[in-house]
Design a protein around this motif. Structure first.
Motif, PDB file in Angstrom:
ATOM      1  N   LYS A  39      75.662  76.049 -37.026  1.00 41.91           N
ATOM      2  CA  LYS A  39      76.880  76.420 -37.885  1.00 41.91           C
ATOM      3  C   LYS A  39      76.616  77.789 -38.697  1.00 41.91           C
ATOM      4  O   LYS A  39      77.455  78.625 -38.872  1.00 41.91           O
ATOM      5  N   THR A  40      75.417  77.843 -39.017  1.00 32.33           N
ATOM      6  CA  THR A  40      75.025  79.044 -39.625  1.00 32.33           C
ATOM      7  C   THR A  40      75.377  80.433 -38.740  1.00 32.33           C
ATOM      8  O   THR A  40      76.115  81.349 -39.407  1.00 32.33           O
ATOM      9  N   PHE A  41      74.844  80.257 -37.687  1.00 30.66           N
ATOM     10  CA  PHE A  41      75.385  81.332 -36.532  1.00 30.66           C
ATOM     11  C   PHE A  41      76.892  81.489 -36.139  1.00 30.66           C
ATOM     12  O   PHE A  41      77.406  82.573 -35.873  1.00 30.66           O
ATOM     13  N   ALA A  42      77.599  80.468 -36.080  1.00 31.80           N
ATOM     14  CA  ALA A  42      78.874  80.395 -35.860  1.00 31.80           C
ATOM     15  C   ALA A  42      79.729  80.953 -37.355  1.00 31.80           C
ATOM     16  O   ALA A  42      80.798  81.588 -36.858  1.00 31.80           O
ATOM     17  N   ARG A  43      79.072  80.935 -38.380  1.00 30.64           N
ATOM     18  CA  ARG A  43      79.771  81.587 -39.317  1.00 30.64           C
ATOM     19  C   ARG A  43      79.391  82.999 -39.568  1.00 30.64           C
ATOM     20  O   ARG A  43      79.892  83.757 -40.459  1.00 30.64           O
ATOM     21  N   ALA A  44      78.453  83.458 -38.754  1.00 34.06           N
ATOM     22  CA  ALA A  44      78.083  84.931 -38.916  1.00 34.06           C
ATOM     23  C   ALA A  44      79.316  85.959 -38.619  1.00 34.06           C
ATOM     24  O   ALA A  44      80.145  85.793 -38.037  1.00 34.06           O
ATOM     25  N   THR A  45      79.160  87.051 -39.384  1.00 35.73           N
ATOM     26  CA  THR A  45      80.089  88.019 -39.038  1.00 35.73           C
ATOM     27  C   THR A  45      80.261  88.586 -37.558  1.00 35.73           C
ATOM     28  O   THR A  45      81.217  89.094 -36.978  1.00 35.73           O
ATOM     29  N   HIS A  46      79.116  89.064 -37.004  1.00 32.03           N
ATOM     30  CA  HIS A  46      78.717  89.658 -35.918  1.00 32.03           C
ATOM     31  C   HIS A  46      77.820  88.985 -34.934  1.00 32.03           C
ATOM     32  O   HIS A  46      76.512  88.631 -35.557  1.00 32.03           O
ATOM     33  N   ASN A  47      78.061  88.497 -33.596  1.00 32.67           N
ATOM     34  CA  ASN A  47      76.856  88.144 -32.755  1.00 32.67           C
ATOM     35  C   ASN A  47      77.055  89.255 -31.856  1.00 32.67           C
ATOM     36  O   ASN A  47      77.677  88.740 -30.509  1.00 32.67           O
ATOM     37  N   SER A  48      76.248  90.277 -31.885  1.00 36.86           N
ATOM     38  CA  SER A  48      76.407  91.359 -30.681  1.00 36.86           C
ATOM     39  C   SER A  48      75.113  91.062 -29.875  1.00 36.86           C
ATOM     40  O   SER A  48      74.141  90.542 -29.952  1.00 36.86           O
ATOM     41  N   TRP A  49      75.596  91.241 -28.584  1.00 33.80           N
ATOM     42  CA  TRP A  49      74.446  91.057 -27.575  1.00 33.80           C
ATOM     43  C   TRP A  49      74.531  92.020 -26.309  1.00 33.80           C
ATOM     44  O   TRP A  49      75.602  92.568 -26.094  1.00 33.80           O
ATOM     45  N   ALA A  50      73.567  91.983 -25.371  1.00 35.55           N
ATOM     46  CA  ALA A  50      73.612  92.670 -24.460  1.00 35.55           C
ATOM     47  C   ALA A  50      72.653  92.221 -23.435  1.00 35.55           C
ATOM     48  O   ALA A  50      71.459  91.368 -23.827  1.00 35.55           O
ATOM     49  N   VAL A  51      72.915  92.337 -22.215  1.00 29.56           N
ATOM     50  CA  VAL A  51      71.686  91.913 -20.979  1.00 29.56           C
ATOM     51  C   VAL A  51      71.931  92.965 -19.876  1.00 29.56           C
ATOM     52  O   VAL A  51      72.916  93.416 -19.318  1.00 29.56           O
ATOM     53  N   LEU A  52      70.575  93.002 -19.205  1.00 21.93           N
ATOM     54  CA  LEU A  52      70.678  93.916 -18.106  1.00 21.93           C
ATOM     55  C   LEU A  52      70.565  92.994 -16.926  1.00 21.93           C
ATOM     56  O   LEU A  52      69.626  92.209 -16.795  1.00 21.93           O
ATOM     57  N   THR A  53      71.452  92.912 -15.902  1.00 22.55           N
ATOM     58  CA  THR A  53      71.330  91.856 -14.724  1.00 22.55           C
ATOM     59  C   THR A  53      71.297  92.570 -13.322  1.00 22.55           C
ATOM     60  O   THR A  53      71.664  93.828 -13.417  1.00 22.55           O
ATOM     61  N   ILE A  85      69.666  89.491 -25.501  1.00 25.54           N
ATOM     62  CA  ILE A  85      69.107  89.799 -26.755  1.00 25.54           C
ATOM     63  C   ILE A  85      70.480  89.716 -27.591  1.00 25.54           C
ATOM     64  O   ILE A  85      71.579  90.388 -27.314  1.00 25.54           O
ATOM     65  N   VAL A  86      70.500  88.816 -28.737  1.00 26.35           N
ATOM     66  CA  VAL A  86      71.584  88.796 -29.456  1.00 26.35           C
ATOM     67  C   VAL A  86      71.229  89.229 -30.942  1.00 26.35           C
ATOM     68  O   VAL A  86      70.287  88.528 -31.301  1.00 26.35           O
ATOM     69  N   VAL A  87      72.030  90.240 -31.403  1.00 33.31           N
ATOM     70  CA  VAL A  87      71.545  90.531 -32.729  1.00 33.31           C
ATOM     71  C   VAL A  87      72.811  90.028 -33.627  1.00 33.31           C
ATOM     72  O   VAL A  87      73.765  90.190 -33.616  1.00 33.31           O
ATOM     73  N   THR A  88      72.425  89.162 -34.795  1.00 32.10           N
ATOM     74  CA  THR A  88      73.450  88.587 -35.644  1.00 32.10           C
ATOM     75  C   THR A  88      73.407  89.176 -36.945  1.00 32.10           C
ATOM     76  O   THR A  88      72.285  89.321 -37.560  1.00 32.10           O
ATOM     77  N   ARG A  89      74.401  89.452 -37.654  1.00 31.34           N
ATOM     78  CA  ARG A  89      74.797  90.000 -39.015  1.00 31.34           C
ATOM     79  C   ARG A  89      75.457  89.142 -39.749  1.00 31.34           C
ATOM     80  O   ARG A  89      76.668  88.674 -39.187  1.00 31.34           O
ATOM     81  N   TRP A  90      75.128  88.820 -40.978  1.00 32.89           N
ATOM     82  CA  TRP A  90      76.144  88.388 -41.887  1.00 32.89           C
ATOM     83  C   TRP A  90      76.374  89.536 -43.052  1.00 32.89           C
ATOM     84  O   TRP A  90      75.486  89.943 -43.485  1.00 32.89           O
ATOM     85  N   PHE A  91      77.631  89.842 -42.793  1.00 25.96           N
ATOM     86  CA  PHE A  91      78.160  90.928 -43.688  1.00 25.96           C
ATOM     87  C   PHE A  91      78.008  90.459 -45.235  1.00 25.96           C
ATOM     88  O   PHE A  91      78.359  89.308 -45.787  1.00 25.96           O
ATOM     89  N   GLY A  92      77.326  91.464 -46.167  1.00 29.75           N
ATOM     90  CA  GLY A  92      76.773  91.085 -47.463  1.00 29.75           C
ATOM     91  C   GLY A  92      77.751  91.566 -48.626  1.00 29.75           C
ATOM     92  O   GLY A  92      77.594  91.602 -49.702  1.00 29.75           O
ATOM     93  N   GLY A  93      78.973  92.134 -47.993  1.00 27.86           N
ATOM     94  CA  GLY A  93      80.048  92.705 -49.201  1.00 27.86           C
ATOM     95  C   GLY A  93      79.988  94.373 -49.094  1.00 27.86           C
ATOM     96  O   GLY A  93      81.093  95.020 -49.749  1.00 27.86           O
ATOM     97  N   LYS A  94      78.925  94.797 -48.638  1.00 27.48           N
ATOM     98  CA  LYS A  94      78.882  96.335 -48.737  1.00 27.48           C
ATOM     99  C   LYS A  94      78.570  96.897 -47.368  1.00 27.48           C
ATOM    100  O   LYS A  94      77.742  96.584 -46.818  1.00 27.48           O
ATOM    101  N   HIS A  95      79.397  98.151 -47.278  1.00 25.68           N
ATOM    102  CA  HIS A  95      79.276  98.658 -45.834  1.00 25.68           C
ATOM    103  C   HIS A  95      77.893  99.387 -45.953  1.00 25.68           C
ATOM    104  O   HIS A  95      77.477 100.220 -46.912  1.00 25.68           O
ATOM    105  N   LEU A  96      77.333  99.274 -44.776  1.00 22.82           N
ATOM    106  CA  LEU A  96      76.100  99.795 -44.317  1.00 22.82           C
ATOM    107  C   LEU A  96      76.285 101.414 -44.027  1.00 22.82           C
ATOM    108  O   LEU A  96      75.119 101.930 -43.604  1.00 22.82           O
ATOM    109  N   GLY A  97      77.387 101.646 -43.263  1.00 23.76           N
ATOM    110  CA  GLY A  97      77.548 102.687 -42.571  1.00 23.76           C
ATOM    111  C   GLY A  97      76.485 102.914 -41.534  1.00 23.76           C
ATOM    112  O   GLY A  97      76.407 102.020 -40.556  1.00 23.76           O
ATOM    113  N   GLY A  98      76.007 104.027 -41.334  1.00 25.24           N
ATOM    114  CA  GLY A  98      75.056 104.283 -39.934  1.00 25.24           C
ATOM    115  C   GLY A  98      73.696 103.460 -39.999  1.00 25.24           C
ATOM    116  O   GLY A  98      72.990 103.430 -38.864  1.00 25.24           O
TER     117      GLY A  98
END
Length: 115
Positions: A39-53, A85-98
């Motif tokens: 559930k922690t990951f399901a509630r994340a704002t983003h689960n971005s991923w990539a793979v080379l096949t 590889i999956v990078v997960t982010r939980w948004f904290g309320g402030k934009h991080l820009g670059g």
């Protein structure tokens, strides 16, 4: 599946990185689905991923525009194939820009070093 949780914090946002063997798009989607059973990951704002096949490069930003490409470029540099590889982010309320791209890179770097 390997998960490194709470590896980066910035302005309220939290990051985790995970990964494992993956050879197809169907396996990539199944991996993310399995990750989101927690559930922690399901509630994340983003689960971005990539793979080379063998069939080519696959990526998904999950709303974090450009994050999948950052992960993909790092996989290419590491010559890591058939491993998602999956990078997960939980948004904290402030934009991080670059800085968010720097955090995605750092998360992947941490994962690759721990592998």
């Amino acid at each position: 599946m390997r998960i490194l949780d709470n590896i980066i914090r910035d302005r309220g946002s939290k990051y985790a990185v995970s990964g494992g063997p993956c050879a197809t798009e169907a396996e990539a989607k199944a991996f993310v689905k399995a990750l989101c059973r927690d559930k922690t990951f399901a509630r994340a704002t983003h689960n971005s991923w990539a793979v080379l096949t063998a069939g080519g490069a696959l990526k998904h930003d999950d709303g974090e525009a450009g994050a999948g490409l950052v992960i993909l470029r790092m996989l290419e540099r590491a010559a890591l194939h058939d491993h998602i590889i999956v990078v997960t982010r939980w948004f904290g309320g402030k934009h991080l820009g670059g800085d968010r791209f720097r955090h995605v890179q750092e998360a992947v770097r941490i994962y690759l070093e721990a592998r």
